[in-house]
Design a protein around this motif. Structure first.
Motif, PDB file in Angstrom:
ATOM      1  N   THR A 241       0.834  -1.214   0.000  1.00 11.31           N
ATOM      2  CA  THR A 241       0.000   0.000   0.000  1.00 11.31           C
ATOM      3  C   THR A 241       0.860   1.253   0.000  1.00 11.31           C
ATOM      4  OG1 THR A 241      -0.132  -0.008   2.411  1.00 11.31           O
ATOM      5  CG2 THR A 241      -1.885  -1.151   1.197  1.00 11.31           C
ATOM      6  N   ARG A 242       2.181   1.078  -0.084  1.00  8.55           N
ATOM      7  CA  ARG A 242       3.099   2.218  -0.006  1.00  8.55           C
ATOM      8  C   ARG A 242       3.866   2.334  -1.314  1.00  8.55           C
ATOM      9  NH1 ARG A 242       4.453  -1.425   4.090  1.00  8.55           N
ATOM     10  NH2 ARG A 242       3.127  -1.181   5.935  1.00  8.55           N
ATOM     11  N   LEU A 243       4.053   3.566  -1.757  1.00 14.09           N
ATOM     12  CA  LEU A 243       4.726   3.820  -3.026  1.00 14.09           C
ATOM     13  C   LEU A 243       5.414   5.173  -2.937  1.00 14.09           C
ATOM     14  CD1 LEU A 243       5.291   3.311  -6.041  1.00 14.09           C
ATOM     15  CD2 LEU A 243       3.004   4.171  -6.538  1.00 14.09           C
ATOM     16  N   PHE A 244       6.693   5.198  -3.277  1.00 12.18           N
ATOM     17  CA  PHE A 244       7.474   6.426  -3.136  1.00 12.18           C
ATOM     18  C   PHE A 244       7.949   6.914  -4.501  1.00 12.18           C
ATOM     19  CE2 PHE A 244       7.583   4.384   0.932  1.00 12.18           C
ATOM     20  CZ  PHE A 244       7.459   5.427   1.831  1.00 12.18           C
ATOM     21  N   VAL A 245       7.758   8.205  -4.739  1.00 11.55           N
ATOM     22  CA  VAL A 245       8.259   8.872  -5.939  1.00 11.55           C
ATOM     23  C   VAL A 245       9.169   9.995  -5.462  1.00 11.55           C
ATOM     24  CG1 VAL A 245       7.684  10.264  -7.955  1.00 11.55           C
ATOM     25  CG2 VAL A 245       6.243   8.313  -7.333  1.00 11.55           C
ATOM     26  N   THR A 246      10.397  10.010  -5.937  1.00  8.57           N
ATOM     27  CA  THR A 246      11.341  11.007  -5.464  1.00  8.57           C
ATOM     28  C   THR A 246      12.142  11.565  -6.630  1.00  8.57           C
ATOM     29  OG1 THR A 246      13.017  11.481  -3.783  1.00  8.57           O
ATOM     30  CG2 THR A 246      13.213   9.375  -4.945  1.00  8.57           C
ATOM     31  N   GLY A 247      13.037  12.460  -6.318  1.00  9.44           N
ATOM     32  CA  GLY A 247      13.825  13.172  -7.313  1.00  9.44           C
ATOM     33  C   GLY A 247      13.865  14.632  -6.946  1.00  9.44           C
ATOM     34  N   LEU A 248      14.654  15.396  -7.654  1.00 13.18           N
ATOM     35  CA  LEU A 248      14.724  16.830  -7.390  1.00 13.18           C
ATOM     36  C   LEU A 248      13.383  17.508  -7.677  1.00 13.18           C
ATOM     37  CD1 LEU A 248      18.182  17.539  -9.016  1.00 13.18           C
ATOM     38  CD2 LEU A 248      17.617  17.968  -6.611  1.00 13.18           C
ATOM     39  N   ASP A 327      13.356  15.460  -0.429  1.00 12.43           N
ATOM     40  CA  ASP A 327      14.558  14.978   0.253  1.00 12.43           C
ATOM     41  C   ASP A 327      14.406  13.559   0.781  1.00 12.43           C
ATOM     42  OD1 ASP A 327      16.018  17.295  -0.223  1.00 12.43           O
ATOM     43  OD2 ASP A 327      15.314  18.260   1.612  1.00 12.43           O
ATOM     44  N   ALA A 328      13.578  12.753   0.117  1.00 14.36           N
ATOM     45  CA  ALA A 328      13.459  11.356   0.522  1.00 14.36           C
ATOM     46  C   ALA A 328      14.786  10.624   0.365  1.00 14.36           C
ATOM     47  CB  ALA A 328      12.375  10.657  -0.292  1.00 14.36           C
ATOM     48  N   SER A 329      15.675  11.155  -0.469  1.00 10.73           N
ATOM     49  CA  SER A 329      16.984  10.532  -0.671  1.00 10.73           C
ATOM     50  C   SER A 329      17.749  10.396   0.632  1.00 10.73           C
ATOM     51  CB  SER A 329      17.807  11.374  -1.648  1.00 10.73           C
ATOM     52  OG  SER A 329      17.971  12.698  -1.149  1.00 10.73           O
ATOM     53  N   ARG A 330      17.461  11.239   1.598  1.00  7.40           N
ATOM     54  CA  ARG A 330      18.164  11.197   2.882  1.00  7.40           C
ATOM     55  C   ARG A 330      17.579  10.125   3.811  1.00  7.40           C
ATOM     56  NH1 ARG A 330      20.785  16.295   2.393  1.00  7.40           N
ATOM     57  NH2 ARG A 330      20.566  16.809   0.188  1.00  7.40           N
ATOM     58  N   MET A 331      16.425   9.563   3.431  1.00 10.23           N
ATOM     59  CA  MET A 331      15.739   8.630   4.332  1.00 10.23           C
ATOM     60  C   MET A 331      15.367   7.302   3.674  1.00 10.23           C
ATOM     61  SD  MET A 331      13.320  11.505   6.237  1.00 10.23           S
ATOM     62  CE  MET A 331      13.060  12.478   4.749  1.00 10.23           C
ATOM     63  N   LEU A 332      15.975   7.003   2.523  1.00  9.91           N
ATOM     64  CA  LEU A 332      15.618   5.779   1.818  1.00  9.91           C
ATOM     65  C   LEU A 332      16.096   4.527   2.549  1.00  9.91           C
ATOM     66  CD1 LEU A 332      16.029   6.617  -1.978  1.00  9.91           C
ATOM     67  CD2 LEU A 332      13.948   6.483  -0.593  1.00  9.91           C
ATOM     68  N   GLY A 333      17.084   4.657   3.410  1.00 10.99           N
ATOM     69  CA  GLY A 333      17.480   3.507   4.221  1.00 10.99           C
ATOM     70  C   GLY A 333      16.357   3.074   5.141  1.00 10.99           C
ATOM     71  N   GLU A 374      24.652  29.046  -7.513  1.00 11.08           N
ATOM     72  CA  GLU A 374      25.713  28.257  -6.889  1.00 11.08           C
ATOM     73  C   GLU A 374      25.157  27.244  -5.895  1.00 11.08           C
ATOM     74  OE1 GLU A 374      27.489  32.038  -8.364  1.00 11.08           O
ATOM     75  OE2 GLU A 374      25.703  31.529  -7.201  1.00 11.08           O
ATOM     76  N   THR A 375      24.154  27.651  -5.111  1.00 10.95           N
ATOM     77  CA  THR A 375      23.599  26.713  -4.132  1.00 10.95           C
ATOM     78  C   THR A 375      22.740  25.647  -4.812  1.00 10.95           C
ATOM     79  OG1 THR A 375      21.777  28.267  -3.697  1.00 10.95           O
ATOM     80  CG2 THR A 375      23.687  28.364  -2.229  1.00 10.95           C
ATOM     81  N   ILE A 376      22.116  25.979  -5.930  1.00  8.70           N
ATOM     82  CA  ILE A 376      21.417  24.960  -6.705  1.00  8.70           C
ATOM     83  C   ILE A 376      22.421  23.904  -7.158  1.00  8.70           C
ATOM     84  CG2 ILE A 376      20.229  24.504  -8.891  1.00  8.70           C
ATOM     85  CD1 ILE A 376      18.834  27.209  -8.574  1.00  8.70           C
ATOM     86  N   ALA A 377      23.560  24.351  -7.677  1.00  4.87           N
ATOM     87  CA  ALA A 377      24.587  23.410  -8.135  1.00  4.87           C
ATOM     88  C   ALA A 377      25.094  22.543  -6.991  1.00  4.87           C
ATOM     89  CB  ALA A 377      25.742  24.179  -8.774  1.00  4.87           C
ATOM     90  N   ALA A 378      25.302  23.144  -5.822  1.00  2.00           N
ATOM     91  CA  ALA A 378      25.797  22.384  -4.679  1.00  2.00           C
ATOM     92  C   ALA A 378      24.814  21.296  -4.265  1.00  2.00           C
ATOM     93  CB  ALA A 378      26.068  23.332  -3.508  1.00  2.00           C
ATOM     94  N   GLU A 383      22.646  15.430  -4.459  1.00  2.00           N
ATOM     95  CA  GLU A 383      21.602  14.499  -4.877  1.00  2.00           C
ATOM     96  C   GLU A 383      22.094  13.526  -5.943  1.00  2.00           C
ATOM     97  OE1 GLU A 383      18.216  14.237  -3.596  1.00  2.00           O
ATOM     98  OE2 GLU A 383      19.456  15.198  -2.071  1.00  2.00           O
ATOM     99  N   ASP A 384      23.000  13.966  -6.809  1.00  2.00           N
ATOM    100  CA  ASP A 384      23.599  13.056  -7.788  1.00  2.00           C
ATOM    101  C   ASP A 384      24.344  11.934  -7.073  1.00  2.00           C
ATOM    102  OD1 ASP A 384      22.666  14.560  -9.899  1.00  2.00           O
ATOM    103  OD2 ASP A 384      24.577  15.563 -10.292  1.00  2.00           O
ATOM    104  N   ARG A 385      25.087  12.304  -6.041  1.00  2.00           N
ATOM    105  CA  ARG A 385      25.865  11.299  -5.304  1.00  2.00           C
ATOM    106  C   ARG A 385      24.942  10.327  -4.573  1.00  2.00           C
ATOM    107  NH1 ARG A 385      28.598  11.618  -0.345  1.00  2.00           N
ATOM    108  NH2 ARG A 385      28.209  13.848  -0.179  1.00  2.00           N
ATOM    109  N   LEU A 386      23.867  10.852  -3.982  1.00  2.00           N
ATOM    110  CA  LEU A 386      22.924   9.975  -3.294  1.00  2.00           C
ATOM    111  C   LEU A 386      22.182   9.071  -4.280  1.00  2.00           C
ATOM    112  CD1 LEU A 386      21.481  12.386  -0.588  1.00  2.00           C
ATOM    113  CD2 LEU A 386      22.807  10.311  -0.187  1.00  2.00           C
TER     114      LEU A 386
END
Length: 475
Positions: A241-248, A327-333, A374-378, A383-386
């Motif tokens: 019943t759970r489904l995650f969609v993520t990305g920038l 920012d689900a990338s920080r909590m996918l574990g 600059e902060t967008i690039a950072a 997120e690319d690394r994650l």
């Protein structure tokens, strides 16, 4: 109300005992405890906990104490909207507007609700009421510009230009800049449009500062904590019943969510932001936090149960809910461990197009990195690394969807996404623009149009203005 019950609540608030606070306030509601005008504040606490049933009970108790107070009726409408009950919120506002049709606060709110519901003609009428009374309302101009296509010689464009050239309070200036930038972009005045967006971004950046070190530390911790940790095997999403969609942001996540929500078995949850609540309850996002939670005598099922309970506060039991949390990338574990049957879809889009889309979007909350190139690039680099980390760790459980491929060949990619979600195919997912549902993101207008390629290459027109992003991102 005596001091003793309030002391109990203050003690629970001090130690951030979410469950204890909810239980105590639920008991007070059941007993109809006399708390004066405090029910509004208690409703806000419950709303922040995702306890919408209790929050609505509390705000209605607050309204019932003074049934002729129109501000309290408005407060209930706002709470309904926050709980995702767009139609109920609109129904709550209608009788108030009948009494006070020129009330700009009510008219703006009704315009925003109508826009989210795709009722654009109604939204324009309500926004027009506001601007007739308060022509310098930046937020109203911003929301109107999102659903209006400006053209050369457009009287509304001339009016917006005149307003933008006047003295405007600082609180409205940034939103007005973004509205003007969108209008100028519509007519192809690239240089003037960029200047307007840049001015708005500079104004917002002074109020919503980006902590680059904290962002980097959070990304590092998310990867380091789960590096080498065995994750549960993923056997497919059938029955989940759970489904995650993520990305920038602005990478196509709303399009995928809206397409999935066009399936009769699925509800679009939007940016639920429930994972952060689960992380707080667990004491962190890593395996050590989960181990500590278990040592405290609480099984991981309690965390999964809490997530399902919070989803159930907004959606019918058994429905598949798309969680599009930022920012689900920080909590996918946590997701991979606690919900081993939950599929994950990750959207990827051309970096220049994504960066430009983020830069010219006035985000209502969060996204503090979006106000400078600059902060967008950072943030993109993190997120690319994650993405690379989770793609390697999650394997077939994570479906990477290229935005350009999706909008070029939706008949191939949407069925692939539906299958990854463990759902039977349904033709309605191929025509999401025909689905009637409230959408509260900045894509409010785009999702009402057929899937198309018009946004591909949108950043190219502004390439010469985006060299700071390109240099920082390539470096």
């Amino acid at each position: 109300m005596t001091a003793a019950p309030l002391a109990d609540l203050q003690r629970l608030l001090a130690i951030r005992d979410r469950g204890g606070i909810n239980t105590l306030l639920a008991d007070w509601l059941d007993r109809d405890l006399a708390v004066g005008d405090r029910w509004a504040a208690f409703a806000e606490i419950l709303a922040q906990h995702g306890e919408w049933t209790l929050a609505l009970r509390a705000v209605r108790r607050h309204r019932a104490a003074a049934p002729d107070d129109r501000a309290r009726w408005f407060g209930e409408a706002v709470m309904l909207a926050r709980a995702g009950r767009n139609a109920e919120a609109r129904a709550c506002i209608v009788p108030l507007l009948e009494v006070s049709p020129q009330d700009t606060r009510l008219a703006h709110f009704m315009g925003a609700l109508s826009s989210e519901a795709g009722l654009f003609d109604d939204a324009r009428r309500y926004f027009g009421t506001v601007l007739d009374a308060d022509p310098k309302s930046g937020q109203t101009w911003l929301e109107l510009s999102a659903i209006h296509g400006f053209t050369q010689g457009d009287p509304l464009l001339d009016r917006l230009r005149r307003t933008a050239s006047d003295a405007v309070p600082n609180a409205a200036r940034a939103a007005l800049c973004y509205a003007l930038g969108k209008a100028l972009d519509d007519i192809g005045d690239i240089d003037a449009a960029f200047a307007a967006f840049a001015q708005g971004a500079a104004l917002v950046a002074t109020e919503r500062r980006y902590d680059a070190a904290a962002d980097r530390a959070q990304a590092d911790a998310a990867a380091t904590a789960w590096d080498g940790v065995a994750l549960p095997h993923f056997d497919g999403a059938a029955g989940s019943t759970r489904l995650f969609v993520t990305g920038l942001p602005r990478s196509g996540t709303t399009l995928v969510e809206h397409s999935l929500a066009s399936h009769p078995a699925v509800a679009g949850g939007g940016e639920l932001n429930l994972l952060s609540m689960i992380a707080r309850e667990a004491g962190g996002v890593g395996p050590d936090a989960l181990a500590g939670f278990a040592r405290a005598g609480r099984g991981q099922g309690a965390l999964t149960g809490l997530y399902d309970h919070l989803v159930g506060e907004r959606f019918s039991p058994g429905v598949r809910v798309v969680d599009k949390t930022l920012d689900a990338s920080r909590m996918l574990g946590l997701v991979a461990t606690l919900m081993p049957d939950a599929p994950i879809v990750w959207l990827r889009r051309d970096p220049l197009d994504t960066a430009w889309s983020c830069f010219h979007t006035y985000f209502a909350r969060g996204v503090p990195w979006s106000w400078s190139q600059e902060t967008i690039a950072a943030h993109f680099a993190l997120e690319d690394r994650l993405f690379a980390f989770w793609q390697a760790r999650l394997g077939s459980r994570l479906l990477c969807v290229d935005y350009e491929a999706l909008v070029t060949d939706p008949a191939v990619w949407i069925p692939r996404i539906v299958a990854h979600a463990g759902l039977p195919q349904d033709p309605r997912t191929l025509a999401p623009h025909e689905t009637e549902r409230a959408v509260s993101t900045s894509s409010v207008a785009q999702v009402r149009r057929p899937i198309g390629r018009s946004a591909i290459g949108s950043g190219d027109r502004y390439r010469r203005h985006l060299t700071r992003f390109l240099d920082a991102y390539s470096g």
